[in-house]
Design a protein around this motif. Structure first.
Motif, PDB file in Angstrom:
ATOM      1  N   LEU A 130     -13.763  53.651 -21.990  1.00 39.68           N
ATOM      2  CA  LEU A 130     -14.880  54.455 -22.484  1.00 39.68           C
ATOM      3  C   LEU A 130     -15.099  54.162 -23.971  1.00 39.68           C
ATOM      4  CD1 LEU A 130     -13.846  57.840 -20.821  1.00 39.68           C
ATOM      5  CD2 LEU A 130     -15.804  56.407 -20.177  1.00 39.68           C
ATOM      6  N   PRO A 131     -16.262  54.523 -24.522  1.00 40.10           N
ATOM      7  CA  PRO A 131     -16.516  54.271 -25.948  1.00 40.10           C
ATOM      8  C   PRO A 131     -15.532  54.958 -26.893  1.00 40.10           C
ATOM      9  CG  PRO A 131     -18.572  54.714 -24.808  1.00 40.10           C
ATOM     10  CD  PRO A 131     -17.457  54.985 -23.822  1.00 40.10           C
ATOM     11  N   ASN A 132     -14.827  55.992 -26.431  1.00 38.62           N
ATOM     12  CA  ASN A 132     -13.832  56.660 -27.278  1.00 38.62           C
ATOM     13  C   ASN A 132     -12.441  56.024 -27.150  1.00 38.62           C
ATOM     14  OD1 ASN A 132     -12.929  57.564 -24.793  1.00 38.62           O
ATOM     15  ND2 ASN A 132     -13.393  59.725 -25.173  1.00 38.62           N
ATOM     16  N   GLY A 133     -12.336  54.931 -26.378  1.00 36.76           N
ATOM     17  CA  GLY A 133     -11.069  54.227 -26.225  1.00 36.76           C
ATOM     18  C   GLY A 133     -10.214  54.713 -25.079  1.00 36.76           C
ATOM     19  N   LYS A 134     -10.609  55.807 -24.448  1.00 40.61           N
ATOM     20  CA  LYS A 134      -9.847  56.337 -23.317  1.00 40.61           C
ATOM     21  C   LYS A 134     -10.219  55.583 -22.042  1.00 40.61           C
ATOM     22  CE  LYS A 134      -9.256  60.903 -25.307  1.00 40.61           C
ATOM     23  NZ  LYS A 134      -9.458  62.342 -25.152  1.00 40.61           N
ATOM     24  N   PRO A 135      -9.336  55.633 -21.033  1.00 43.31           N
ATOM     25  CA  PRO A 135      -9.654  54.948 -19.770  1.00 43.31           C
ATOM     26  C   PRO A 135     -10.755  55.686 -19.019  1.00 43.31           C
ATOM     27  CG  PRO A 135      -7.600  56.162 -19.561  1.00 43.31           C
ATOM     28  CD  PRO A 135      -8.021  56.264 -21.005  1.00 43.31           C
ATOM     29  N   VAL A 136     -11.590  54.933 -18.309  1.00 48.20           N
ATOM     30  CA  VAL A 136     -12.631  55.551 -17.488  1.00 48.20           C
ATOM     31  C   VAL A 136     -11.972  56.406 -16.417  1.00 48.20           C
ATOM     32  CG1 VAL A 136     -14.514  55.112 -15.859  1.00 48.20           C
ATOM     33  CG2 VAL A 136     -14.315  53.723 -17.933  1.00 48.20           C
ATOM     34  N   VAL A 137     -10.943  55.868 -15.773  1.00 50.53           N
ATOM     35  CA  VAL A 137     -10.191  56.591 -14.751  1.00 50.53           C
ATOM     36  C   VAL A 137      -8.762  56.760 -15.264  1.00 50.53           C
ATOM     37  CG1 VAL A 137      -9.358  56.570 -12.361  1.00 50.53           C
ATOM     38  CG2 VAL A 137     -11.586  55.557 -12.912  1.00 50.53           C
ATOM     39  N   PRO A 138      -8.369  57.980 -15.642  1.00 49.04           N
ATOM     40  CA  PRO A 138      -7.007  58.191 -16.148  1.00 49.04           C
ATOM     41  C   PRO A 138      -5.969  57.754 -15.108  1.00 49.04           C
ATOM     42  CG  PRO A 138      -8.369  60.114 -16.555  1.00 49.04           C
ATOM     43  CD  PRO A 138      -9.155  59.208 -15.648  1.00 49.04           C
ATOM     44  N   PRO A 184     -20.987  57.039 -11.957  1.00 46.52           N
ATOM     45  CA  PRO A 184     -21.561  56.385 -13.140  1.00 46.52           C
ATOM     46  C   PRO A 184     -20.669  56.599 -14.361  1.00 46.52           C
ATOM     47  CG  PRO A 184     -22.802  58.371 -12.587  1.00 46.52           C
ATOM     48  CD  PRO A 184     -21.768  58.185 -11.516  1.00 46.52           C
ATOM     49  N   ALA A 185     -20.617  55.573 -15.213  1.00 43.28           N
ATOM     50  CA  ALA A 185     -19.793  55.658 -16.420  1.00 43.28           C
ATOM     51  C   ALA A 185     -20.414  54.794 -17.505  1.00 43.28           C
ATOM     52  CB  ALA A 185     -18.371  55.192 -16.130  1.00 43.28           C
ATOM     53  N   LYS A 186     -20.162  55.152 -18.741  1.00 43.33           N
ATOM     54  CA  LYS A 186     -20.508  54.331 -19.896  1.00 43.33           C
ATOM     55  C   LYS A 186     -19.231  53.581 -20.261  1.00 43.33           C
ATOM     56  CE  LYS A 186     -24.576  56.348 -21.140  1.00 43.33           C
ATOM     57  NZ  LYS A 186     -25.772  55.607 -20.898  1.00 43.33           N
ATOM     58  N   ILE A 187     -19.282  52.239 -20.194  1.00 43.19           N
ATOM     59  CA  ILE A 187     -18.083  51.457 -20.472  1.00 43.19           C
ATOM     60  C   ILE A 187     -18.311  50.527 -21.656  1.00 43.19           C
ATOM     61  CG2 ILE A 187     -17.281  51.569 -18.090  1.00 43.19           C
ATOM     62  CD1 ILE A 187     -18.131  48.589 -17.833  1.00 43.19           C
ATOM     63  N   VAL A 188     -17.202  50.081 -22.239  1.00 36.23           N
ATOM     64  CA  VAL A 188     -17.241  49.181 -23.385  1.00 36.23           C
ATOM     65  C   VAL A 188     -17.258  47.735 -22.885  1.00 36.23           C
ATOM     66  CG1 VAL A 188     -15.967  48.409 -25.437  1.00 36.23           C
ATOM     67  CG2 VAL A 188     -16.032  50.839 -24.832  1.00 36.23           C
ATOM     68  N   THR A 189     -18.058  46.924 -23.586  1.00 33.56           N
ATOM     69  CA  THR A 189     -18.085  45.487 -23.327  1.00 33.56           C
ATOM     70  C   THR A 189     -17.781  44.750 -24.626  1.00 33.56           C
ATOM     71  OG1 THR A 189     -20.446  45.266 -23.822  1.00 33.56           O
ATOM     72  CG2 THR A 189     -19.844  45.759 -21.529  1.00 33.56           C
ATOM     73  N   ALA A 190     -17.284  43.531 -24.477  1.00 27.55           N
ATOM     74  CA  ALA A 190     -17.085  42.634 -25.621  1.00 27.55           C
ATOM     75  C   ALA A 190     -17.943  41.408 -25.347  1.00 27.55           C
ATOM     76  CB  ALA A 190     -15.622  42.254 -25.784  1.00 27.55           C
ATOM     77  N   GLN A 214     -18.597  43.675 -34.712  1.00 29.65           N
ATOM     78  CA  GLN A 214     -19.869  44.400 -34.673  1.00 29.65           C
ATOM     79  C   GLN A 214     -19.792  45.438 -33.562  1.00 29.65           C
ATOM     80  OE1 GLN A 214     -22.299  43.690 -37.095  1.00 29.65           O
ATOM     81  NE2 GLN A 214     -20.525  42.524 -37.798  1.00 29.65           N
ATOM     82  N   VAL A 215     -20.434  46.593 -33.769  1.00 28.76           N
ATOM     83  CA  VAL A 215     -20.399  47.651 -32.758  1.00 28.76           C
ATOM     84  C   VAL A 215     -21.806  48.165 -32.493  1.00 28.76           C
ATOM     85  CG1 VAL A 215     -18.042  48.381 -33.238  1.00 28.76           C
ATOM     86  CG2 VAL A 215     -19.911  49.441 -34.480  1.00 28.76           C
ATOM     87  N   ASP A 216     -22.013  48.593 -31.252  1.00 30.18           N
ATOM     88  CA  ASP A 216     -23.269  49.205 -30.831  1.00 30.18           C
ATOM     89  C   ASP A 216     -22.918  50.336 -29.876  1.00 30.18           C
ATOM     90  OD1 ASP A 216     -25.848  49.880 -30.150  1.00 30.18           O
ATOM     91  OD2 ASP A 216     -26.248  48.034 -29.017  1.00 30.18           O
TER      92      ASP A 216
END
Length: 189
Positions: A168-176, A70-76, A115-117
């Motif tokens: 990820l929400p911090n801008g880093k990759p989910v899988v390095p 499971p991961a929290k990912i960014v969407t546009a 806009q951000v959430d």
């Protein structure tokens, strides 16, 4: 039928090699005279892929499963976004050009405030692309979609070529992806 198969094979090849660390191999030129069918096909080239129109962008966070975890990912605007590990984050710069945006459409804004959430607004920015459009960045990394993500829940671009990453929400990759050796300037320009 033959043309349809060639188009599908060509699209698959582009998806696997677009913006990878090495250029795709080029086929050897044929010395045989073109057949009547191939001459007709050559006369009508496929149109270049069109980029999405710039517009308002909302970056948000959603739950996903990446690599079985499971991961929290960014969407546009609801779609999974990716970063290209050969891009630059400081200063921000996209090297996804030429055919690359047809496979990895950049997240383009009409220059209105993004806009951000669930994402720190201080991490959100934008860059001017070589074509003059404005691309959204997160923690300096230019953001993209993947052309094979046909549903908003898709994450098919994760790990393509081992240099595309869901974010990820911090801008880093989910899988390095490890250390990235960027190609020479002649390849990325």
């Amino acid at each position: 039928m033959k043309r349809g198969i060639l188009v599908v094979l060509g699209a698959a090849m582009i998806a696997l090699t677009a913006c990878s660390s090495t250029p795709a191999p080029q086929p050897e030129p044929s010395t045989a005279a073109p057949s009547r069918d191939s001459a007709a096909e050559d006369a009508a080239p496929e149109p270049a892929p069109t980029l999405p129109a710039p517009g308002p962008v909302t970056l948000a966070v959603r739950d996903a499963t990446i690599g079985g975890k499971p991961a929290k990912i960014v969407t546009a605007n609801g779609w999974t976004v990716y970063r290209f590990e050969f891009d630059y984050d400081n200063p921000s710069r996209s090297v996804c050009d030429h055919d690359c945006p047809g496979v990895w459409p950049p997240i383009l804004t009409d220059e209105s405030k993004v806009q951000v959430d669930g994402i720190d607004p201080a991490l959100v920015g934008s860059i001017k692309r070589a074509d003059g459009t404005t691309q959204v960045t997160l923690r300096g990394w230019p953001l993209y979609r993947f052309w094979q993500d046909l549903e908003q829940a898709d994450t098919k671009g994760e790990g393509v070529g081992n240099n595309w990453s869901a974010v990820l929400p911090n801008g880093k990759p989910v899988v390095p992806k490890g250390a990235v050796a960027r190609p020479s300037a002649s390849f990325v320009s």
